[in-house]
Design a protein around this motif. Structure first.
Motif, PDB file in Angstrom:
ATOM      1  N   PHE A 188      35.850  48.023  45.458  1.00 53.42           N
ATOM      2  CA  PHE A 188      34.654  47.632  44.483  1.00 53.42           C
ATOM      3  C   PHE A 188      34.367  46.160  45.039  1.00 53.42           C
ATOM      4  O   PHE A 188      33.197  45.558  44.738  1.00 53.42           O
ATOM      5  CB  PHE A 188      33.593  48.732  43.794  1.00 53.42           C
ATOM      6  N   MET A 189      35.426  45.612  43.808  1.00 56.68           N
ATOM      7  CA  MET A 189      34.833  44.846  43.122  1.00 56.68           C
ATOM      8  C   MET A 189      35.272  43.054  44.833  1.00 56.68           C
ATOM      9  O   MET A 189      34.839  42.151  44.313  1.00 56.68           O
ATOM     10  CB  MET A 189      36.276  43.941  42.845  1.00 56.68           C
ATOM     11  N   ASN A 190      36.307  43.792  45.917  1.00 60.88           N
ATOM     12  CA  ASN A 190      35.788  42.318  46.509  1.00 60.88           C
ATOM     13  C   ASN A 190      33.967  42.684  47.686  1.00 60.88           C
ATOM     14  O   ASN A 190      34.428  41.998  47.417  1.00 60.88           O
ATOM     15  CB  ASN A 190      37.034  43.466  47.946  1.00 60.88           C
ATOM     16  N   ASN A 199      31.696  32.432  42.768  1.00 56.57           N
ATOM     17  CA  ASN A 199      32.295  31.415  43.622  1.00 56.57           C
ATOM     18  C   ASN A 199      33.625  32.087  42.658  1.00 56.57           C
ATOM     19  O   ASN A 199      33.785  31.933  41.399  1.00 56.57           O
ATOM     20  CB  ASN A 199      31.795  29.803  42.612  1.00 56.57           C
ATOM     21  N   GLY A 200      34.846  31.396  42.922  1.00 59.44           N
ATOM     22  CA  GLY A 200      36.088  31.140  42.649  1.00 59.44           C
ATOM     23  C   GLY A 200      36.581  33.429  43.252  1.00 59.44           C
ATOM     24  O   GLY A 200      37.684  32.999  42.196  1.00 59.44           O
ATOM     25  N   LYS A 201      36.010  33.983  43.077  1.00 63.64           N
ATOM     26  CA  LYS A 201      36.183  35.481  43.396  1.00 63.64           C
ATOM     27  C   LYS A 201      36.170  35.774  44.801  1.00 63.64           C
ATOM     28  O   LYS A 201      36.798  37.122  45.262  1.00 63.64           O
ATOM     29  CB  LYS A 201      35.276  36.492  42.562  1.00 63.64           C
ATOM     30  N   SER A 202      34.403  35.612  45.288  1.00 67.40           N
ATOM     31  CA  SER A 202      34.387  35.766  47.088  1.00 67.40           C
ATOM     32  C   SER A 202      35.778  35.151  47.980  1.00 67.40           C
ATOM     33  O   SER A 202      36.408  34.135  47.625  1.00 67.40           O
ATOM     34  CB  SER A 202      33.275  35.443  47.088  1.00 67.40           C
ATOM     35  N   LYS A 203      35.996  35.766  48.435  1.00 64.86           N
ATOM     36  CA  LYS A 203      37.117  36.096  49.736  1.00 64.86           C
ATOM     37  C   LYS A 203      36.399  35.425  50.634  1.00 64.86           C
ATOM     38  O   LYS A 203      37.185  34.492  51.567  1.00 64.86           O
ATOM     39  CB  LYS A 203      38.050  37.041  50.239  1.00 64.86           C
ATOM     40  N   ASP A 204      34.992  34.886  50.784  1.00 68.20           N
ATOM     41  CA  ASP A 204      34.537  34.290  52.045  1.00 68.20           C
ATOM     42  C   ASP A 204      34.564  32.743  51.603  1.00 68.20           C
ATOM     43  O   ASP A 204      34.177  32.471  51.192  1.00 68.20           O
ATOM     44  CB  ASP A 204      33.645  34.825  52.271  1.00 68.20           C
ATOM     45  N   THR A 205      35.672  31.952  51.302  1.00 65.82           N
ATOM     46  CA  THR A 205      36.051  30.649  51.457  1.00 65.82           C
ATOM     47  C   THR A 205      36.142  29.812  52.615  1.00 65.82           C
ATOM     48  O   THR A 205      36.099  30.805  53.696  1.00 65.82           O
ATOM     49  CB  THR A 205      37.722  30.533  50.742  1.00 65.82           C
TER      50      THR A 205
END
Length: 394
Positions: A188-190, A199-205
């Motif tokens: 869920f968190m992902n 920002n800082g949490k998303s894996k879409d960097t």
């Protein structure tokens, strides 16, 4: 943490294993209050209930790295991305599909130009696993950790688990449970972080987009060179706009739920920073199964529908009543669902937590409802003891 016992946990477990062997082999004289007489009590350990890092310590199969899945083992096909520098389980699920499935022949939506021809990884029985670890040493003393030949390439075994000393452990159908509580929370968190573009949490960097260009054929998501060594990251269809995020946050902030159903989710909302923080596992449980379809309904339907299917999957899995035939259907549906998600999100999104749901319906068929096999009761017990200690101290 830095002080966890890792492979040395078997040193602490020796007294427990000795008692369990005694309970199985000899039994313990016990007094029955209702019959007013003694009887010989025997007992057995059904399985262990633990989070994923503890799964690695108890099973002795390291749950980190490219071979982190303790079920697929060396057949997981996970890999490490060059720029994001994380283990990625992207395109690891087509091999579970029927050999004639159309997704297996798809060369555009998954890895570039790749056709999946491998059969599904075999599910090893306890006896099969024992034959693999029988030659490994036990860790019954506080000795230094060492790697065996082939570690990290052919296997992830660190030692022989002390649980194999139990006489019946080789016949167990389910030795260690994959914890549904932590798996659901992390999935869920992902999903939440990447859809809300936190920002800082998303894996879409930026690094994730560089890897995407090398792995996938998705020109619309690749970084755009704007000159002077700078790159522009195009907005993805699965990420909400700032106005959409604000609508969701305000809705959660003002949301009222029945007493005892969930905690106050409004306390987790930070409208100024545009994010949600401090959500507990049960908050994620409620949001995933009940609120996610409503919160994300502004997404395009081809993206919203797989997310709703994911919500429904966990809702059916955590039901107090399970149907065996329905679980078989869920085993097939989760494979297709993960393939749908792989066509939406970048490879960096798929870590071991997004892979583990593949194995959850099968474990539910063996072990029954998850309410008897997840971490909620133990987390609640630890919290109550912590509060009791605080009261005594004050």
């Amino acid at each position: 943490g830095p002080s966890d016992p890792r492979h040395k946990i078997d040193v602490y477990l020796q007294p427990l294993i000795d008692d369990l062997c005694t309970l199985w082999n000899d039994g313990i004289p016990t007094f029955d209050v209702s019959l007013k007489q003694n009887f010989l009590m025997k007992a057995a350990l059904m399985w262990t209930i633990n989070d994923f890092p503890a799964y690695g310590m108890l099973s002795s199969w390291t749950t980190a790295g490219r071979l982190g899945c303790p079920i697929c083992m060396e057949r997981s096909k996970a890999f490490t991305t060059l720029n994001f520098h994380k283990v990625c389980y992207f395109d690891c699920h087509r091999q579970f599909l029927p050999l004639n499935h159309a997704y297996r022949r798809n060369k555009k939506s998954f890895k570039k130009g790749r056709v999946e021809t491998s059969p599904p990884p075999p599910r090893l029985s306890s006896l099969d696993v024992w034959n693999r670890v029988a030659h490994l040493p036990l860790c019954l003393e506080s000795q230094e950790e060492k790697d065996f030949p082939g570690y990290g390439v052919e296997h992830n075994w660190k030692k022989q688990s002390i649980f194999w000393l139990l006489p019946y452990w080789k016949t167990q159908l389910l030795r260690h449970n994959i914890d549904v509580m932590h798996t659901e929370r992390n999935v869920f968190m992902n999903v939440f972080n990447i859809v809300m573009d936190i920002n800082g949490k998303s894996k879409d960097t930026h690094n994730a987009r560089i890897d995407l260009a090398e792995i996938c054929n998705r020109k619309e998501l690749e970084l755009v060179d704007v000159g002077r060594g700078k790159f522009f990251k195009p907005k993805a269809a699965y990420a909400m706009t700032k106005s959409q995020r604000l609508v969701v946050l305000k809705w959660v902030k003002e949301l009222k739920l029945p007493d005892g159903y969930a905690s106050n989710l409004g306390r987790c909302v930070d409208l100024n920073k545009g994010k949600i923080h401090g959500m507990k596992s049960h908050d994620c449980h409620v949001f995933m199964q009940r609120l996610l379809p409503i919160a994300f309904d502004s997404l395009p339907k081809p993206i919203w529908k797989p997310l709703v299917e994911l919500s429904q999957f966990f809702r059916e899995l955590t039901s107090t009543t399970l149907n065996v035939e329905q679980l078989r259907v869920m085993e097939n549906n989760i494979l297709v669902l993960l393939c749908k998600l792989e066509q939406i999100f970048p490879p960096s999104f798929f870590d071991s937590m997004e892979h583990l749901p593949v194995h959850l319906p099968y474990e539910a068929r063996l072990g029954g409802p998850v309410q008897y096999r997840w971490m909620y009761p133990f987390e609640r017990y630890k919290m109550s003891n912590h509060l009791y200690t605080i009261v005594l101290y004050t």
